[in-house]
Design a protein around this motif. Structure first.
Motif, PDB file in Angstrom:
ATOM      1  N   PHE A  42       0.800  -1.188   0.074  1.00 26.01           N
ATOM      2  CA  PHE A  42      -0.078   0.033   0.197  1.00 26.01           C
ATOM      3  C   PHE A  42       0.759   1.376   0.022  1.00 26.01           C
ATOM      4  O   PHE A  42       0.316   2.456  -0.109  1.00 26.01           O
ATOM      5  CB  PHE A  42      -1.043  -0.070   1.235  1.00 26.01           C
ATOM      6  N   ILE A  43       2.239   0.926   0.181  1.00 22.40           N
ATOM      7  CA  ILE A  43       2.972   2.358   0.055  1.00 22.40           C
ATOM      8  C   ILE A  43       3.670   2.425  -0.980  1.00 22.40           C
ATOM      9  O   ILE A  43       4.676   3.353  -1.475  1.00 22.40           O
ATOM     10  CB  ILE A  43       4.159   2.312   1.386  1.00 22.40           C
ATOM     11  N   LEU A  44       3.409   1.477  -2.144  1.00 21.82           N
ATOM     12  CA  LEU A  44       4.168   1.571  -3.417  1.00 21.82           C
ATOM     13  C   LEU A  44       3.444   2.098  -4.437  1.00 21.82           C
ATOM     14  O   LEU A  44       2.325   2.073  -4.844  1.00 21.82           O
ATOM     15  CB  LEU A  44       4.396   0.009  -3.884  1.00 21.82           C
TER      16      LEU A  44
ATOM     17  N   ILE B 134       3.393   8.995  -3.232  1.00 20.60           N
ATOM     18  CA  ILE B 134       3.410  10.287  -3.817  1.00 20.60           C
ATOM     19  C   ILE B 134       3.422  11.422  -2.387  1.00 20.60           C
ATOM     20  O   ILE B 134       4.220  12.282  -2.674  1.00 20.60           O
ATOM     21  CB  ILE B 134       2.720  10.487  -4.816  1.00 20.60           C
ATOM     22  N   VAL B 135       2.351  11.085  -1.971  1.00 19.87           N
ATOM     23  CA  VAL B 135       2.234  12.085  -0.678  1.00 19.87           C
ATOM     24  C   VAL B 135       3.442  11.979   0.165  1.00 19.87           C
ATOM     25  O   VAL B 135       3.934  13.209   0.723  1.00 19.87           O
ATOM     26  CB  VAL B 135       1.126  11.830   0.088  1.00 19.87           C
TER      27      VAL B 135
ATOM     28  N   THR C 228       7.862  13.822  -9.271  1.00 20.70           N
ATOM     29  CA  THR C 228       7.409  12.776  -8.267  1.00 20.70           C
ATOM     30  C   THR C 228       6.348  11.735  -8.911  1.00 20.70           C
ATOM     31  O   THR C 228       6.710  10.679  -8.788  1.00 20.70           O
ATOM     32  CB  THR C 228       6.990  13.319  -6.901  1.00 20.70           C
ATOM     33  N   PRO C 229       5.371  12.190  -9.521  1.00 24.67           N
ATOM     34  CA  PRO C 229       4.580  11.278 -10.407  1.00 24.67           C
ATOM     35  C   PRO C 229       5.273  10.426 -11.227  1.00 24.67           C
ATOM     36  O   PRO C 229       5.239   9.353 -11.523  1.00 24.67           O
ATOM     37  CB  PRO C 229       3.308  12.207 -10.934  1.00 24.67           C
ATOM     38  N   GLU C 230       6.138  11.022 -11.831  1.00 27.77           N
ATOM     39  CA  GLU C 230       7.079  10.320 -12.762  1.00 27.77           C
ATOM     40  C   GLU C 230       7.914   9.435 -12.600  1.00 27.77           C
ATOM     41  O   GLU C 230       7.865   8.204 -12.938  1.00 27.77           O
ATOM     42  CB  GLU C 230       7.963  11.189 -13.851  1.00 27.77           C
ATOM     43  N   LEU C 231       8.608   9.751 -11.448  1.00 24.82           N
ATOM     44  CA  LEU C 231       9.528   8.641 -10.600  1.00 24.82           C
ATOM     45  C   LEU C 231       8.972   7.636  -9.897  1.00 24.82           C
ATOM     46  O   LEU C 231       8.935   6.446  -9.868  1.00 24.82           O
ATOM     47  CB  LEU C 231      10.608   9.520  -9.837  1.00 24.82           C
TER      48      LEU C 231
END
Lengths: 270, 373, 289
Positions: free
Chosen positions: C151-153, C159-160, C230-233
């Motif tokens: 759930f953290i991946l 992202i958050v 961030t969304p990209e990586l």
């Protein structure tokens, strides 16, 4: 009081750990002989640093980044001196609006700055190069430079320059002999901060550099290849060490400036 | 009093506008060579603006300023024969004391040794011999002030301008510096122009004082004349303490006014004792200073021409002085309002401080009164 | 106009001219171009100069755009909330409990990570949170969990976390400045007037710190909504945010008018949120004065 203090202190320590977690991991993986970035660590190696040293694309990227960062920090600081002096020494109609507009990139999403600039440059047929990156970086470094320089200029007693003028100097020599030495720590600090921002800036460099690599865009391109990641970790370690040195220098100059002005040495980079 | 010293600074119809704000409204003023001159007034009266126009930091909107008989319009501040001691002293924090004092000598063609001797002399003159190598930011307020003086005087200006130079010092230091400044001015013989809002400071130090309100000079006089015969009720209010009592004008012959003052009775006042009232005063008033009337005991004799009976309402003891608030008999006769008056008495050995409620006599002379009409 | 004011204003204009003209040329001109583009039609390899609102209609009706827009807003709001909530106690600690001569050291420590390579920091969160990452391998190694946590991946949570880390100093500094400005005697007065420590915090400290908190909210919210890296990586490109969508439209799909309309809409939303917060801030400031 004591109980509250302890709890908060523990929390603050945990928070610092959270802030530093990535930076602590960085050297661990940079010196780890395993090729996969995961625990448990394998053995100690300096291969990744050697690999980094031998990488010619990286060297080009570094050269480009240095050219960009040096030019952008000098230009942003020069423009910042004008703006900071205008805002701290002179009153004129529309000052607030003009200053607000110059400081706008601080609160504008970078992607919008990069995209709109890119569209215009392409429309005007300008060849993308490190020059176009410098243009963008000056824009985003300028607000930070102004913030630092304004603090330096505003802590300056206006009558110091008047005194020099009164004692026979010209307006320019009064500026050179009195104001400049006194704001010099602020100027150095502004140069260092702008340099650091530019060196680390990714989005504008990514879109405006054409096919020229800079350090961040090179790192970004390598992150896709698992094989390259240990080398990126080594590079990151060097960059972090460099940033810490630059920031410590910047802080040192800022404090020395404060001490010289008899001010109090609190406050930070922002 | 006539003064045949030559004029050093002349202001002729000087006006200064900041946008809509009229900071100086036609200043006419002559300051003579070697004079210790003060510009005195409340904040915002234009005194600092006037000083800065003389220094050349502000352009004037209209009129002319002459220094040593030369028009100054086209002469910038760095070419004027004036030097300034700033309110904040403006000591350069990145330089030593000696470098500060030598700052104005940079363009001087004399040799290094000669300049160093000049700096030593200047420091000695302000009592800072041996301070040359100190860092400027490590100095106390009084020392900064001295450095600022030395730095300005080393250039031998024709005029030294001082912008509230003592306001940042504590009371003891201020009183000490007042005396030193007077001595220094006598020693160098340079014209001093001092800006201050402190009337006591102006009275102590100046040969002449220009009192300014709202961009105009309200009165220009020596300290004694200013204190004893204020030209208007407003000047009287600003300088020292003055008691005011309503008066009724009975008549006027050849400039001498006869007035009836409740509590004091009828008085005759020659023209020199008649001044301008404030526009918002309701009717003429009589004014007198607390120290011009004396309390006398029941059996004591005195040489004053007049005396009045009164009751002591309040006693405030100050150590060297005692202030008495008195109700004059018959003071409420005119409109039913009781107006206490304040009398100050120097405490001398063997004379007791009077108590509240005591009936007493007050001895005075019409010569100490001023009528504002 | 008087001569003195004119001279001052002239010098001021002369000084501010170079930076202002630079911003005008490099910032205002491109922004206006984008605004103009957003009302034009996309043609093949060129932009047709016909006034149209279709781009905006598309921005507001296209379900994909709407999903991404809402996601961006949601993520930014969440990041802002988490960042400011986590930051407040630290700012409070540094302002109230750290000895004055140590304060600048703390601020220095807090700002250092911010100045180190953004990309590498973001990437390292992927390493920390990843399937074989630091957290999972530690937890499985210790035998606390059998299967790696997922759930953290590669999702909004990661992202958050990453963005909350990236913008931490932006939240701490304004709150710290606001707390520093509070006259300590006010707190003693609150206690003296019979309030408990908690109530004094609630009735005195918090209201006085509010301008700083609102500034922190703005300073975190604005850049996060435009974050591209961030969304990209972290998200692996599978959960794009508005910045990624703008980039795709502008470059990959070469639909500049639509990309421009997206950019303008994003800016309008940011401006709207900022204005709302500035108005709230003004209310607080008014109460204070």
């Amino acid at each position: 009081m004591k109980g509250q203090g302890r709890g908060l202190q523990a929390y603050a320590a945990l928070y610092l750990l959270f802030l530093y977690a990535p930076i602590i991991l960085l050297p661990l993986f940079a010196f780890n002989s395993g090729t996969i970035i995961a625990f448990p660590l394998q053995g100690f190696t300096t291969n990744w640093f050697a690999q980094m040293w031998a990488n010619t694309t990286l060297r080009t990227a570094l050269t480009n980044s240095l050219i960009i960062a040096v030019s952008a920090s000098i230009l942003a600081t020069c423009l910042g001196i004008f703006a900071a002096r205008a805002s701290t020494r002179f009153e004129f109609p529309g000052k607030g609006g003009m200053m607000g507009f110059i400081l706008l990139p601080m609160v504008l999403p970078e992607i919008i700055v990069a995209m709109s600039l890119l569209v215009v440059l392409l429309g005007a047929g300008v060849q993308l190069s490190i020059l176009t990156v410098i243009m963008g970086h000056v824009l985003i470094c300028m607000p930070y430079a102004i913030a630092i320089l304004s603090t330096a200029f505003s802590s300056l007693d206006k009558s110091l320059e008047e005194a020099a003028y009164d004692l026979g100097e010209t307006k320019w020599s009064a500026f050179r002999l009195v104001t400049l030495p006194l704001v010099m720590p602020g100027i150095v600090s502004s140069l260092l901060i702008s340099f650091t921002i530019s060196l680390d800036e990714f989005i504008i460099a990514f879109f405006l550099a054409g096919n020229q690599p800079t350090l961040p865009t090179y790192i970004f391109s390598q992150l896709r290849f698992p094989k390259q990641i240990p080398m990126v970790m080594a590079l990151g370690t060097v960059l972090v060490a460099l940033s810490v040195v630059l920031l410590t220098l910047g802080e040192y100059f800022r404090r020395r400036g404060n001490a010289r002005m008899g001010g109090n040495p609190t406050g930070g980079f922002l | 009093m006539t003064d045949d010293r030559k004029p050093m600074i002349e202001c002729r119809g000087v006006h200064k506008h900041y946008g809509d704000y009229h900071a100086l409204r036609g200043i006419d003023l002559t300051i003579r060579a070697g004079e210790f001159f003060s510009l005195l007034g409340p904040s915002g009266c234009g005194k600092t603006t006037l000083l800065r126009t003389i220094a050349g930091f502000e352009d004037i909107s209209d009129g002319a300023i002459l220094i040593d008989e030369r028009r100054m319009e086209e002469v910038p501040a760095n070419k004027r024969p004036t030097n300034m001691v700033f309110q904040s002293y403006a000591i350069f924090p990145h330089l030593t004391v000696a470098q500060n004092v030598a700052f104005g000598l940079r363009r001087d063609p004399r040799g290094k040794a000669e300049k160093a001797a000049l700096v030593d002399d200047a420091l000695a003159m302000v009592g800072l011999r041996g301070f040359g190598n100190r860092a400027a930011h490590a100095l106390s307020g009084g020392q900064r002030q001295r450095v600022a003086l030395a730095r300005a005087l080393i250039l031998k200006p024709k005029v030294l301008l001082l912008d509230e130079p003592l306001s940042a010092l504590d009371r003891k230091m201020r009183e000490q510096m007042q005396v030193e400044l007077i001595k220094l001015q006598r020693q160098v013989g340079i014209t001093f122009v001092l800006v201050t809002h402190d009337q006591e400071e102006a009275l102590v130090m100046s040969d002449r004082i220009a009192v300014m309100f709202e961009g105009e000079i309200a009165q220009l006089d020596g300290p004694e004349a200013l204190y004893a015969r204020p030209a208007s009720r407003r000047v009287a209010d600003f300088i020292g303490v003055m008691n005011f009592l309503p008066a009724r004008i009975l008549g006027e012959t050849d400039g001498t006014v006869t007035a009836e003052v409740p509590g004091l009775g009828p008085v005759e006042l020659p023209a020199r004792q008649v001044s301008r009232a404030n526009p918002d005063d309701d009717g003429p008033t009589i004014g007198f200073r607390p120290e011009t009337m004396t309390l006398v005991g029941p059996t004591q004799t005195h040489s004053q021409p007049r005396e009045t009976n009164a009751t002591i309402d309040e006693v405030v003891y100050y150590g060297d002085m005692t202030y008495y608030d008195l109700r004059l008999d018959g003071a409420a006769a005119m409109d039913g309002k009781a107006r206490p008056v304040r009398i100050s008495m120097r405490n001398v050995f063997g004379r007791d401080v009077q108590e509240v409620g005591t009936r007493t006599r007050l001895a005075w002379s019409p010569g100490s009164l001023v009528l504002f009409r | 106009m008087a001569k003195g004011l004119d001279a001052q204003a002239r010098q001021g204009y002369a000084l501010i001219a170079p930076p202002f003209l630079y911003a005008l040329l490099i910032l205002a001109a491109p922004l206006l171009t984008i605004l103009a583009y957003s009302f034009m039609t996309d043609g093949y390899l060129e932009v047709v100069r016909d006034f149209t609102l279709t781009n905006y209609v598309q921005v507001w009706t296209d379900p994909i755009v709407r999903t991404v827009m809402l996601r961006s807003l949601m993520v930014s709001a969440l990041v802002t909330l988490v960042t400011v909530l986590l930051a407040f106690p630290v700012a409070y600690y540094v302002s109230f409990l750290v000895r004055p001569e140590r304060k600048s050291l703390w601020l220095f420590l807090i700002t250092i990570p911010f100045w180190t390579s953004y990309l590498i920091r973001v990437f390292l969160w992927k390493v920390i949170l990843g399937y074989n990452g630091v957290i999972n391998s530690t937890l499985t190694g210790l035998g606390i969990i059998d299967e790696p946590l997922t759930f953290i991946l590669y999702n909004v949570n990661s992202i958050v976390i990453t963005l909350a880390h990236a913008y931490a100093p932006f939240a701490i500094l304004p709150i710290f400045v606001a707390l520093e400005k509070i006259d300590r005697a006010l707190l003693e007065a609150g206690r003296d007037l019979g309030e408990s420590r908690a109530m004094t915090f609630w009735r005195v400290t918090l209201p006085l710190a509010m301008p700083g908190v609102l500034a922190a909210v703005l300073i975190v919210f604005i850049p996060t909504i435009g974050d591209y890296v961030t969304p990209e990586l972290i998200g692996g490109g599978k959960i794009p945010m508005i910045a990624n969508l703008i980039q795709v439209q502008m470059l990959a799909l070469d639909n500049r008018p639509l990309g421009a309309a997206l950019a303008v809409t994003a800016m309008a939303i940011v401006a709207l949120v900022s204005i709302v917060f500035l108005l709230i801030n003004r209310r607080f400031l008014k109460v204070r004065s």
